[in-house]
Design a protein around this motif. Structure first.
Motif, PDB file in Angstrom:
ATOM      1  N   UNK A 357       0.875  -1.135  -0.113  1.00  0.00           N
ATOM      2  CA  UNK A 357      -0.125  -0.040   0.004  1.00  0.00           C
ATOM      3  C   UNK A 357       0.630   1.281  -0.097  1.00  0.00           C
ATOM      4  N   UNK A 358       2.054   1.138   0.545  1.00  0.00           N
ATOM      5  CA  UNK A 358       2.945   2.415   0.950  1.00  0.00           C
ATOM      6  C   UNK A 358       3.427   2.759  -0.600  1.00  0.00           C
ATOM      7  N   UNK A 359       3.515   1.970  -1.550  1.00  0.00           N
ATOM      8  CA  UNK A 359       3.979   2.201  -2.955  1.00  0.00           C
ATOM      9  C   UNK A 359       2.919   3.096  -3.703  1.00  0.00           C
ATOM     10  N   UNK A 360       1.630   3.123  -3.338  1.00  0.00           N
ATOM     11  CA  UNK A 360       0.934   3.996  -3.819  1.00  0.00           C
ATOM     12  C   UNK A 360       0.665   5.349  -3.008  1.00  0.00           C
ATOM     13  N   UNK A 361      -0.157   6.339  -3.684  1.00  0.00           N
ATOM     14  CA  UNK A 361      -0.272   7.527  -2.816  1.00  0.00           C
ATOM     15  C   UNK A 361      -1.823   7.937  -2.476  1.00  0.00           C
ATOM     16  N   UNK A 362      -1.899   8.640  -1.629  1.00  0.00           N
ATOM     17  CA  UNK A 362      -3.369   9.083  -1.213  1.00  0.00           C
ATOM     18  C   UNK A 362      -4.360   9.409  -2.212  1.00  0.00           C
ATOM     19  N   UNK A 363      -5.588   8.897  -2.432  1.00  0.00           N
ATOM     20  CA  UNK A 363      -6.200   9.064  -3.624  1.00  0.00           C
ATOM     21  C   UNK A 363      -6.306   8.214  -4.560  1.00  0.00           C
ATOM     22  N   UNK A 364      -5.102   7.221  -4.697  1.00  0.00           N
ATOM     23  CA  UNK A 364      -5.258   6.111  -5.736  1.00  0.00           C
ATOM     24  C   UNK A 364      -6.375   5.046  -5.136  1.00  0.00           C
ATOM     25  N   UNK A 365      -6.673   4.481  -6.207  1.00  0.00           N
ATOM     26  CA  UNK A 365      -7.710   3.373  -5.964  1.00  0.00           C
ATOM     27  C   UNK A 365      -7.092   1.828  -6.215  1.00  0.00           C
ATOM     28  N   UNK A 366      -7.231   1.156  -5.142  1.00  0.00           N
ATOM     29  CA  UNK A 366      -6.465  -0.239  -5.237  1.00  0.00           C
ATOM     30  C   UNK A 366      -7.725  -1.435  -5.108  1.00  0.00           C
ATOM     31  N   UNK A 367      -7.610  -2.271  -5.750  1.00  0.00           N
ATOM     32  CA  UNK A 367      -8.416  -3.678  -5.688  1.00  0.00           C
ATOM     33  C   UNK A 367      -7.863  -4.703  -4.640  1.00  0.00           C
ATOM     34  N   UNK A 368      -8.630  -4.903  -3.541  1.00  0.00           N
ATOM     35  CA  UNK A 368      -8.328  -6.095  -2.653  1.00  0.00           C
ATOM     36  C   UNK A 368      -9.098  -7.153  -2.953  1.00  0.00           C
ATOM     37  N   UNK A 369      -8.357  -8.517  -2.740  1.00  0.00           N
ATOM     38  CA  UNK A 369      -8.890  -9.694  -2.760  1.00  0.00           C
ATOM     39  C   UNK A 369      -9.099  -9.969  -1.300  1.00  0.00           C
ATOM     40  N   UNK A 370     -10.267 -10.286  -0.918  1.00  0.00           N
ATOM     41  CA  UNK A 370     -10.399 -10.462   0.686  1.00  0.00           C
ATOM     42  C   UNK A 370     -11.158 -11.852   0.927  1.00  0.00           C
ATOM     43  N   UNK A 371     -10.823 -12.656   1.957  1.00  0.00           N
ATOM     44  CA  UNK A 371     -11.692 -13.733   2.127  1.00  0.00           C
ATOM     45  C   UNK A 371     -12.585 -13.600   3.283  1.00  0.00           C
ATOM     46  N   UNK A 372     -13.862 -13.703   3.284  1.00  0.00           N
ATOM     47  CA  UNK A 372     -14.594 -13.704   4.459  1.00  0.00           C
ATOM     48  C   UNK A 372     -15.146 -15.051   5.022  1.00  0.00           C
ATOM     49  N   UNK A 373     -14.691 -15.741   5.942  1.00  0.00           N
ATOM     50  CA  UNK A 373     -15.071 -16.941   6.285  1.00  0.00           C
ATOM     51  C   UNK A 373     -15.431 -17.832   5.191  1.00  0.00           C
ATOM     52  N   UNK A 374     -14.235 -18.089   4.411  1.00  0.00           N
ATOM     53  CA  UNK A 374     -14.298 -19.107   3.289  1.00  0.00           C
ATOM     54  C   UNK A 374     -14.562 -18.333   1.966  1.00  0.00           C
ATOM     55  N   UNK A 375     -15.386 -17.047   2.120  1.00  0.00           N
ATOM     56  CA  UNK A 375     -15.729 -16.685   0.762  1.00  0.00           C
ATOM     57  C   UNK A 375     -15.021 -15.554   0.038  1.00  0.00           C
ATOM     58  N   UNK A 376     -14.367 -15.788  -1.076  1.00  0.00           N
ATOM     59  CA  UNK A 376     -13.290 -14.987  -1.350  1.00  0.00           C
ATOM     60  C   UNK A 376     -14.109 -13.950  -2.484  1.00  0.00           C
ATOM     61  N   UNK A 377     -13.821 -12.873  -2.285  1.00  0.00           N
ATOM     62  CA  UNK A 377     -14.385 -11.342  -2.938  1.00  0.00           C
ATOM     63  C   UNK A 377     -13.545 -10.439  -3.484  1.00  0.00           C
ATOM     64  N   UNK A 378     -14.047  -9.397  -4.065  1.00  0.00           N
ATOM     65  CA  UNK A 378     -12.881  -8.370  -4.555  1.00  0.00           C
ATOM     66  C   UNK A 378     -13.582  -7.052  -4.090  1.00  0.00           C
ATOM     67  N   UNK A 379     -12.861  -6.402  -3.744  1.00  0.00           N
ATOM     68  CA  UNK A 379     -13.556  -4.856  -3.187  1.00  0.00           C
ATOM     69  C   UNK A 379     -12.371  -3.812  -3.885  1.00  0.00           C
ATOM     70  N   UNK A 380     -13.035  -2.618  -4.085  1.00  0.00           N
ATOM     71  CA  UNK A 380     -12.115  -1.640  -4.514  1.00  0.00           C
ATOM     72  C   UNK A 380     -12.340  -0.532  -3.360  1.00  0.00           C
ATOM     73  N   UNK A 381     -11.142   0.145  -3.167  1.00  0.00           N
ATOM     74  CA  UNK A 381     -10.807   0.856  -2.131  1.00  0.00           C
ATOM     75  C   UNK A 381      -9.931   2.226  -2.453  1.00  0.00           C
ATOM     76  N   UNK A 382     -10.473   3.516  -2.084  1.00  0.00           N
ATOM     77  CA  UNK A 382      -9.783   4.735  -2.540  1.00  0.00           C
ATOM     78  C   UNK A 382      -9.073   5.141  -1.341  1.00  0.00           C
ATOM     79  N   UNK A 383      -7.783   5.080  -1.320  1.00  0.00           N
ATOM     80  CA  UNK A 383      -6.897   5.386  -0.473  1.00  0.00           C
ATOM     81  C   UNK A 383      -6.863   6.650   0.355  1.00  0.00           C
TER      82      UNK A 383
END
Length: 504
Positions: A357-383
């Motif tokens: 994350x530190x390689x990005x800058x505030x304001x950048x959008x990043x896509x995270x792969x997240x596991x929620x109790x066995x269920x894998x999903x993808x979310x977009x976050x604006x830093x």
């Protein structure tokens, strides 16, 4: 030193005495072996092995020649400091003892040294924050012996990186490499000025990556980012801030710390990855401070128990260990989610996630792969830019007298708990006296290190817990060796999930 020389000289004198007693005839009978024959004799090692060793030596020489001109010696000093009037105890203020207290309580002058390396021909230099922190004067000595007074452009305690500036032109510049391509076992060289010995090069290998030592927080870091390269190249006091380079002479790390019971080299040194150091240096050179992006989560490494509870194929990733806020909350992240990738790049641990994350800058959008109790999903976050919401929070545990009431035991789980009293609720900043608080943890139990006094249990294996009886009933269903999962409120008000395996 003279005694040592004398001891080393004794065998030579004995040989000389023997030689003078020999006759010319003796020398003819037993001539010295022909030197040409010696040279033509069998090799001590196979030619291929010698060629390989000589090739490695050549690589070391070339890398050192390429990097050393840009390595500098950093000398620092601070003046004596008197105690301010606010630091004098009230009972001594305005009395004849005030001056004596100021003299005795003041800080003595300090001096020290470290290393650094030049990153621009006009005089910008990277070193460690801990080398220059609190110092009034910084001098830089170049490889060609020229000396300059340096200005501290900026410091970052969170990564232990600082940038200096000297007024000069046409300076030799270090080539920066890519720490991401390093692999365990790669040869590296540590350059610097250890122990005031002058320019020194040591060799070793990368013995680990992504190490977290827990040392940044001791020096006032608000959000320490530790993701060190570990090496067995000898690093000693004075190496701090100097470069760790690859066999091409490219900087791949900033030497920062050692693991040692004595304060000197004991086999393990640690360097800040250059990718991180470069990102920090760019901000410091441009603005004098670091613009650190954040997702809005507190995280920890994944344990084997976490992997079982959260449905992970392996104990890799970063657990969201407190209620998300800011960008993470807006993106729908939840307590107990496990972040396993950023922009498709796998996350092995919490340090991995922070560095990525530190390689990005505030304001950048990043896509995270997240596991929620066995269920894998993808979310977009604006830093967003980092702020420290915990700075003003109290972390005090409840005092011993607040948990001295008779406690209920949860058996094989290794901790004791009791009902929250009004006194405990006040101590913990709770609005009302309700729930169950952990009052004791067996240091030899599986709970040691993950649970602590003052944690209020909210849920146990998914079941809501409001009383000691409910906690006891939930714990009695736990089998030997089973993984248990607790949602708890910490003494500072945050909530988190704690997983561990019950005693067998």
């Amino acid at each position: 030193m003279n005694a040592t020389l004398r001891k080393l000289g004794m065998p030579a004198l004995l040989v000389a005495g023997t030689a003078t007693a020999m006759t010319a005839a003796d020398m003819v009978k037993d001539p010295l072996p022909d030197l040409g024959a010696q040279a033509a004799g069998p090799a001590v090692a196979p030619p291929g092995a010698i060629a390989s060793a000589e090739g490695l030596s050549g690589a070391f020489r070339a890398a050192t020649r390429a990097a050393l001109p840009a390595v500098v010696h950093v000398r620092v000093a601070s003046a004596a400091r008197a105690v301010s009037s606010q630091q004098v105890p009230p009972e001594f203020r305005g009395t004849p003892f005030e001056d004596m207290f100021r003299r005795q309580g003041g800080q003595a002058p300090r001096a020290g040294s470290g290393s650094g390396f030049i990153i621009s021909a006009d005089g910008y230099i990277i070193t460690n924050n801990h080398v220059v922190e609190g110092m009034d004067r910084v001098m830089v000595v170049l490889a060609d012996k020229r000396e300059f007074e340096a200005r501290v452009v900026g410091r970052d305690p969170n990564t232990d990186v600082a940038v200096l500036k000297v007024e000069a032109r046409g300076l030799p510049v270090a080539r920066l490499g890519d720490a991401d391509v390093l692999e365990i076992g790669d040869w590296v060289l540590a350059l610097g000025y250890p122990l005031d010995l002058g320019q020194t090069t040591t060799a070793g290998i990368v013995s680990a990556k992504g190490r977290s030592l827990g040392i940044m927080g001791r020096n006032g870091a608000e959000a320490p980012l530790e993701h060190f390269i570990q090496t067995d190249a000898a690093i000693n006091p004075g190496n701090s801030g100097g470069p760790l380079v690859d066999l091409q002479g490219r900087v791949i790390g900033v030497n920062s710390a050692i693991a040692s019971p004595t304060g000197f080299y004991s086999g393990y040194g640690f360097a800040v990855p250059v990718n991180l150091a470069r990102r920090v240096a760019e901000d410091l050179m441009r603005d004098g401070r670091v613009h650190r992006p954040m997702i809005g989560v507190e995280i920890r490494d994944v344990s084997p128990a976490d992997a079982e509870v959260f449905g992970l194929p392996s104990p890799d990733g970063a657990v969201v260990s407190a209620e998300p806020r800011g960008p993470a909350a807006a993106a729908g992240l939840k307590l107990g989610d496990v972040i396993v990738a950023v922009e498709g790049k796998a996350v092995k641990n919490a340090g991995d996630l922070m560095e990525t994350v530190m390689e990005r800058r505030p304001g950048d959008r990043v896509t995270l792969d997240v596991v929620r109790y066995g269920d894998r999903r993808r979310v977009a976050v604006r830093l967003e830019e980092f702020s420290n919401p915990r700075a003003a929070r109290s972390r005090a545990e409840p005092a011993a007298e607040d948990v001295a009431a008779p406690a209920e035991t949860t058996g094989r789980l290794g901790f004791r708990a009791e009902a929250v009293t009004p006194e405990i609720a006040r101590e913990l900043g709770m609005e009302r006296a309700a729930g169950v608080v952990i009052s004791e943890v067996d240091p030899a139990s599986p709970a040691a290190g993950v649970l602590g006094r003052g944690m209020v249990v909210r849920r146990f294996n998914g079941r809501q817990v409001g009383t000691v009886q409910e906690l006891r009933a939930a714990s009695e269903a736990v089998r030997a060796g089973q993984v248990v999962s607790l949602e708890v409120r910490l003494p500072d008000g945050r909530e988190t999930i704690v997983n561990f395996r019950a005693r067998s």
